[in-house]
Design a protein around this motif. Structure first.
Motif, PDB file in Angstrom:
ATOM      1  N   PRO A 182      47.141  38.478  36.067  1.00 23.77           N
ATOM      2  CA  PRO A 182      47.938  39.278  35.124  1.00 23.77           C
ATOM      3  C   PRO A 182      49.387  39.489  35.586  1.00 23.77           C
ATOM      4  O   PRO A 182      50.312  39.452  34.765  1.00 23.77           O
ATOM      5  CB  PRO A 182      47.203  40.625  35.086  1.00 23.77           C
ATOM      6  N   ALA A 183      49.601  39.685  36.882  1.00 23.98           N
ATOM      7  CA  ALA A 183      50.961  39.936  37.373  1.00 23.98           C
ATOM      8  C   ALA A 183      51.839  38.699  37.189  1.00 23.98           C
ATOM      9  O   ALA A 183      52.955  38.779  36.647  1.00 23.98           O
ATOM     10  CB  ALA A 183      50.916  40.340  38.849  1.00 23.98           C
ATOM     11  N   GLU A 196      41.893  50.740  40.412  1.00 24.66           N
ATOM     12  CA  GLU A 196      42.488  50.079  39.239  1.00 24.66           C
ATOM     13  C   GLU A 196      43.740  49.310  39.669  1.00 24.66           C
ATOM     14  O   GLU A 196      44.563  49.839  40.416  1.00 24.66           O
ATOM     15  CB  GLU A 196      42.863  51.125  38.177  1.00 24.66           C
ATOM     16  N   GLY A 197      43.878  48.085  39.153  1.00 21.75           N
ATOM     17  CA  GLY A 197      45.038  47.297  39.575  1.00 21.75           C
ATOM     18  C   GLY A 197      45.735  46.528  38.465  1.00 21.75           C
ATOM     19  O   GLY A 197      46.850  46.063  38.630  1.00 21.75           O
ATOM     20  N   ILE A 198      45.050  46.394  37.298  1.00 22.63           N
ATOM     21  CA  ILE A 198      45.643  45.553  36.244  1.00 22.63           C
ATOM     22  C   ILE A 198      46.936  46.169  35.716  1.00 22.63           C
ATOM     23  O   ILE A 198      47.940  45.472  35.537  1.00 22.63           O
ATOM     24  CB  ILE A 198      44.619  45.328  35.095  1.00 22.63           C
ATOM     25  N   VAL A 250      49.387  26.597  46.747  1.00 26.19           N
ATOM     26  CA  VAL A 250      50.597  26.704  47.573  1.00 26.19           C
ATOM     27  C   VAL A 250      50.175  26.785  49.041  1.00 26.19           C
ATOM     28  O   VAL A 250      49.321  27.587  49.418  1.00 26.19           O
ATOM     29  CB  VAL A 250      51.434  27.939  47.157  1.00 26.19           C
ATOM     30  N   GLU A 308      49.045  27.726  40.318  1.00 25.85           N
ATOM     31  CA  GLU A 308      47.760  28.428  40.445  1.00 25.85           C
ATOM     32  C   GLU A 308      46.781  27.514  41.189  1.00 25.85           C
ATOM     33  O   GLU A 308      46.578  26.372  40.785  1.00 25.85           O
ATOM     34  CB  GLU A 308      47.237  28.814  39.061  1.00 25.85           C
ATOM     35  N   GLN A 309      46.150  28.060  42.223  1.00 19.64           N
ATOM     36  CA  GLN A 309      45.265  27.218  43.044  1.00 19.64           C
ATOM     37  C   GLN A 309      43.975  26.822  42.312  1.00 19.64           C
ATOM     38  O   GLN A 309      43.447  25.739  42.512  1.00 19.64           O
ATOM     39  CB  GLN A 309      44.927  27.921  44.359  1.00 19.64           C
ATOM     40  N   ALA A 329      37.993  46.708  33.411  1.00 26.55           N
ATOM     41  CA  ALA A 329      38.449  47.844  32.595  1.00 26.55           C
ATOM     42  C   ALA A 329      39.967  47.767  32.442  1.00 26.55           C
ATOM     43  O   ALA A 329      40.701  47.872  33.421  1.00 26.55           O
ATOM     44  CB  ALA A 329      38.053  49.162  33.252  1.00 26.55           C
ATOM     45  N   ASP A 355      48.582  42.767  43.101  1.00 21.33           N
ATOM     46  CA  ASP A 355      47.818  42.911  44.347  1.00 21.33           C
ATOM     47  C   ASP A 355      48.585  42.353  45.548  1.00 21.33           C
ATOM     48  O   ASP A 355      48.415  42.831  46.671  1.00 21.33           O
ATOM     49  CB  ASP A 355      46.476  42.178  44.224  1.00 21.33           C
ATOM     50  N   ARG A 398      39.989  30.768  35.211  1.00 18.33           N
ATOM     51  CA  ARG A 398      39.299  31.000  36.487  1.00 18.33           C
ATOM     52  C   ARG A 398      38.579  32.363  36.475  1.00 18.33           C
ATOM     53  O   ARG A 398      38.969  33.269  35.748  1.00 18.33           O
ATOM     54  CB  ARG A 398      40.279  30.914  37.649  1.00 18.33           C
ATOM     55  N   ALA A 431      35.736  44.658  37.463  1.00 14.96           N
ATOM     56  CA  ALA A 431      34.932  45.389  36.485  1.00 14.96           C
ATOM     57  C   ALA A 431      35.490  45.191  35.083  1.00 14.96           C
ATOM     58  O   ALA A 431      34.817  45.468  34.091  1.00 14.96           O
ATOM     59  CB  ALA A 431      34.895  46.860  36.841  1.00 14.96           C
ATOM     60  N   ARG A 438      37.393  39.013  32.857  1.00 12.88           N
ATOM     61  CA  ARG A 438      38.719  38.599  33.313  1.00 12.88           C
ATOM     62  C   ARG A 438      39.002  37.123  33.019  1.00 12.88           C
ATOM     63  O   ARG A 438      40.152  36.733  32.815  1.00 12.88           O
ATOM     64  CB  ARG A 438      38.866  38.906  34.806  1.00 12.88           C
TER      65      ARG A 438
HETATM   66  C1  LIG Z   1      35.276  44.148  42.200  1.00 12.61           C
HETATM   67  C2  LIG Z   1      36.605  44.572  41.641  1.00 12.61           C
HETATM   68  C3  LIG Z   1      36.648  45.307  40.459  1.00 12.61           C
HETATM   69  C4  LIG Z   1      37.891  45.662  39.898  1.00 12.61           C
HETATM   70  N1  LIG Z   1      37.885  46.328  38.704  1.00 12.61           N
HETATM   71  C5  LIG Z   1      39.072  46.636  38.107  1.00 12.61           C
HETATM   72  C6  LIG Z   1      39.086  47.238  36.815  1.00 12.61           C
HETATM   73  O1  LIG Z   1      38.058  47.474  36.201  1.00 12.61           O
HETATM   74  N2  LIG Z   1      40.303  47.523  36.269  1.00 12.61           N
HETATM   75  C7  LIG Z   1      41.468  47.258  36.915  1.00 12.61           C
HETATM   76  O2  LIG Z   1      42.535  47.573  36.375  1.00 12.61           O
HETATM   77  N3  LIG Z   1      41.475  46.659  38.130  1.00 12.61           N
HETATM   78  C8  LIG Z   1      40.316  46.322  38.736  1.00 12.61           C
HETATM   79  N4  LIG Z   1      40.313  45.685  39.939  1.00 12.61           N
HETATM   80  C9  LIG Z   1      41.602  45.295  40.537  1.00 12.61           C
HETATM   81  C10 LIG Z   1      42.159  44.070  39.811  1.00 12.61           C
HETATM   82  O3  LIG Z   1      41.187  43.044  39.773  1.00 12.61           O
HETATM   83  C11 LIG Z   1      43.431  43.547  40.515  1.00 12.61           C
HETATM   84  O4  LIG Z   1      44.274  44.637  40.815  1.00 12.61           O
HETATM   85  C12 LIG Z   1      44.170  42.534  39.622  1.00 12.61           C
HETATM   86  O5  LIG Z   1      43.405  41.370  39.464  1.00 12.61           O
HETATM   87  C13 LIG Z   1      45.526  42.175  40.246  1.00 12.61           C
HETATM   88  O6  LIG Z   1      46.124  41.149  39.481  1.00 12.61           O
HETATM   89  P1  LIG Z   1      47.109  40.116  40.172  1.00 12.61           P
HETATM   90  O7  LIG Z   1      47.678  39.276  39.085  1.00 12.61           O
HETATM   91  O8  LIG Z   1      48.051  40.826  41.072  1.00 12.61           O
HETATM   92  O9  LIG Z   1      46.198  39.237  41.144  1.00 12.61           O
HETATM   93  P2  LIG Z   1      44.928  38.329  40.839  1.00 12.61           P
HETATM   94  O10 LIG Z   1      44.305  38.684  39.552  1.00 12.61           O
HETATM   95  O11 LIG Z   1      44.086  38.371  42.070  1.00 12.61           O
HETATM   96  O12 LIG Z   1      45.552  36.870  40.683  1.00 12.61           O
HETATM   97  C14 LIG Z   1      46.085  36.188  41.793  1.00 12.61           C
HETATM   98  C15 LIG Z   1      46.052  34.701  41.491  1.00 12.61           C
HETATM   99  O13 LIG Z   1      46.723  34.015  42.543  1.00 12.61           O
HETATM  100  C16 LIG Z   1      46.036  32.807  42.813  1.00 12.61           C
HETATM  101  N5  LIG Z   1      46.370  32.362  44.165  1.00 12.61           N
HETATM  102  C17 LIG Z   1      46.068  32.962  45.331  1.00 12.61           C
HETATM  103  N6  LIG Z   1      46.535  32.242  46.372  1.00 12.61           N
HETATM  104  C18 LIG Z   1      47.179  31.159  45.847  1.00 12.61           C
HETATM  105  C19 LIG Z   1      47.863  30.052  46.417  1.00 12.61           C
HETATM  106  N7  LIG Z   1      47.981  29.884  47.747  1.00 12.61           N
HETATM  107  N8  LIG Z   1      48.378  29.115  45.577  1.00 12.61           N
HETATM  108  C20 LIG Z   1      48.279  29.259  44.225  1.00 12.61           C
HETATM  109  N9  LIG Z   1      47.605  30.284  43.630  1.00 12.61           N
HETATM  110  C21 LIG Z   1      47.081  31.234  44.436  1.00 12.61           C
HETATM  111  C22 LIG Z   1      44.560  33.215  42.649  1.00 12.61           C
HETATM  112  O14 LIG Z   1      43.718  32.100  42.450  1.00 12.61           O
HETATM  113  C23 LIG Z   1      44.621  34.146  41.451  1.00 12.61           C
HETATM  114  O15 LIG Z   1      44.414  33.463  40.243  1.00 12.61           O
HETATM  115  C24 LIG Z   1      39.104  45.322  40.544  1.00 12.61           C
HETATM  116  C25 LIG Z   1      39.060  44.599  41.746  1.00 12.61           C
HETATM  117  C26 LIG Z   1      37.828  44.232  42.290  1.00 12.61           C
HETATM  118  C27 LIG Z   1      37.813  43.446  43.571  1.00 12.61           C
END
Ligand SMILES: Cc1cc2nc3c(=O)[nH]c(=O)nc-3n(C[C@H](O)[C@H](O)[C@H](O)COP(=O)(O)OP(=O)(O)OC[C@H]3O[C@@H](n4cnc5c(N)ncnc54)[C@H](O)[C@@H]3O)c2cc1C
Length: 390
Positions: free
Chosen positions: A14-15, A279-281, A121, A34-35, A47, A268, A40, A45, A97
């Protein structure tokens, strides 16, 4: 080295997708790496809080699996009736997700971002005049780099911005259950405190199954998996070991740097998960938008220091998470005290879920908690263990 971009985004969660969409809409040449092969899976959870939906411009109703109006909050794995909070307006939307994130990826592609999936990467090289990114396929050059690569991302680690020991951990299973059990949880989530210590268990309904999980935000506990088993046993829901997924949750509210010249961390990767709930989304979306603004400003001005990003993330997100961290420390040190507070004050639950809905911030909730606990002097009480009953 292949063609140069204005911005490279590492990670299509999402970020990353949010930042890429915003940049591409403004005519920036943006490449997302994206790896994984898209769409993917992401352990989550699922939410999407009111706070998060307020930041989305796209219609995601096609991927909503359930809409939450009721929260049941219970103590440990007890049989006693849980406390219920009911809201007329949705508290959160539940998604898988895989499809939610893919919708955001599609939005970025439509806006004009180039996405390379299945391309990991492997190294970044930060130079005064550009950034180089080496992947499993090629090497790319850009004016700016956004690290959106999640909890243990390579961008933070190789740039020296990674904060070790700042994560919680969460476990999750997606459980198939009989239709009557599924129907029982429609529009309702369960949150269970007390076990594990410094965390909670949850049950979130999806359209065809239940997501069950458990998160802990403090020192690793060897009993964590057995705590999870006890939680699912208490609900009568069996699961298989091979279906169990675990993932770190990088908690916010700490002193840290979110950027370097030409480089920004989001979601994240920047450690912006909520230290009370995990919560992190919402913060992934929010930081993605702020990062896009900072990249645009730097491309316009030629000043790539990214100072404004540090200040904006601190003011708009991390300052609130600092209060959440304070509350989390108090809450998970004295969980039974807080549970008692929930039992006796509907106001506190209402305020907390209004926060999840995006209508309050942590400062409001913290003030209310202080007001309610002050007469009992309980915020000064620091012993782990039993809640003083008198
Ligand atoms: C079990 C669990 C339950 C959760 N439930 C909730 C919830 O209900 N609601 C909520 O708001 N948050 C929830 N969270 C937190 C939420 O999942 C994260 O905060 C959110 O996914 C962060 O988004 P992001 O885009 O920063 O990272 P991510 O969604 O982790 O995306 C990062 C992306 O980077 C890619 N990547 C990583 N390394 C590389 C590389 N070297 N080269 C290329 N690509 C790479 C990965 O494959 C991934 O697709 C939960 C977390 C967990 C672990």
């Amino acid at each position: 080295m292949t063609r140069a971009y204005d911005c490279i985004v590492v990670g299509a969660g999402p970020a990353g997708s949010t930042a890429a969409t915003q940049l591409a809409q403004d005519g920036v040449r943006v490449l997302v790496l994206e790896q994984d092969t898209l769409p993917r899976y992401k352990a989550c959870a699922g939410a999407v809080s009111g706070r998060a939906t307020g930041l989305l411009t796209l219609d995601f109703s096609s991927v909503v699996e359930d809409v939450i109006h009721k929260v049941k909050v219970r103590w440990a794995n007890a049989d006693t009736a849980p406390i219920e909070y009911v809201s007329k307006t949705p508290i959160a939307y539940l998604v898988m997700r895989t499809s939610f994130d893919q919708l955001l990826v599609q939005e970025a592609i439509t806006a004009g971002a180039i996405i390379h999936d299945g391309e990991k990467v492997q190294a970044i090289d930060l130079q005064p005049e550009h950034v180089a990114v080496q992947t499993t396929h090629s090497t790319y050059k850009a004016a700016t780099l956004i690290g959106a690569d999640g909890a243990v991302g390579i961008v933070a680690r190789q740039s020296g911005l990674y904060l070790a020991k700042s994560s919680g951990i969460a476990l999750e299973i997606e459980a198939s259950v009989p239709p009557d059990q599924l129907a029982k949880w429609k529009n309702t989530v369960l949150v269970s405190y007390g076990i594990p210590r410094h965390g909670y268990g949850w049950l979130f309904p999806k359209s065809q199954h239940l997501s069950l999980g458990m998160g802990t935000f403090s020192p690793r506990r060897r009993e964590f998996v057995s705590d999870f088993s006890a939680f699912t046993d208490s609900l009568g829901i069996p699961w298989e070991w091979q279906d169990l997924k675990a993932h770190p949750i990088p908690l916010g509210g700490r002193d840290r740097r979110f950027c370097l010249p030409r480089l920004l961390l989001v979601g994240d990767a920047a450690g912006l998960a909520d230290p009370l709930s995990g919560e992190g989304i919402a913060h992934a979306l929010h930081s993605g938008l702020v990062a896009a603004d900072s990249v645009l400003a730097s491309l316009d001005s030629g000043d790539f220091s990214m100072h404004s990003y540090q200040t904006a993330i601190e003011q708009e997100i991390n300052s609130n998470l600092r209060v959440a961290k304070q509350l989390s420390n108090a809450f998970y040190t004295l969980p039974k005290v807080f549970f008692h507070l929930f039992l006796t004050s509907q106001e506190i639950l209402a305020w907390y879920f209004q926060l999840v809905q995006g209508d309050r911030d942590y400062q409001d909730v913290w003030e209310l908690v202080r007001k309610l606990l002050k007469p009992q002097g309980l915020l000064k009480w620091r012993e782990h263990g039993e809640y003083p009953t008198q």
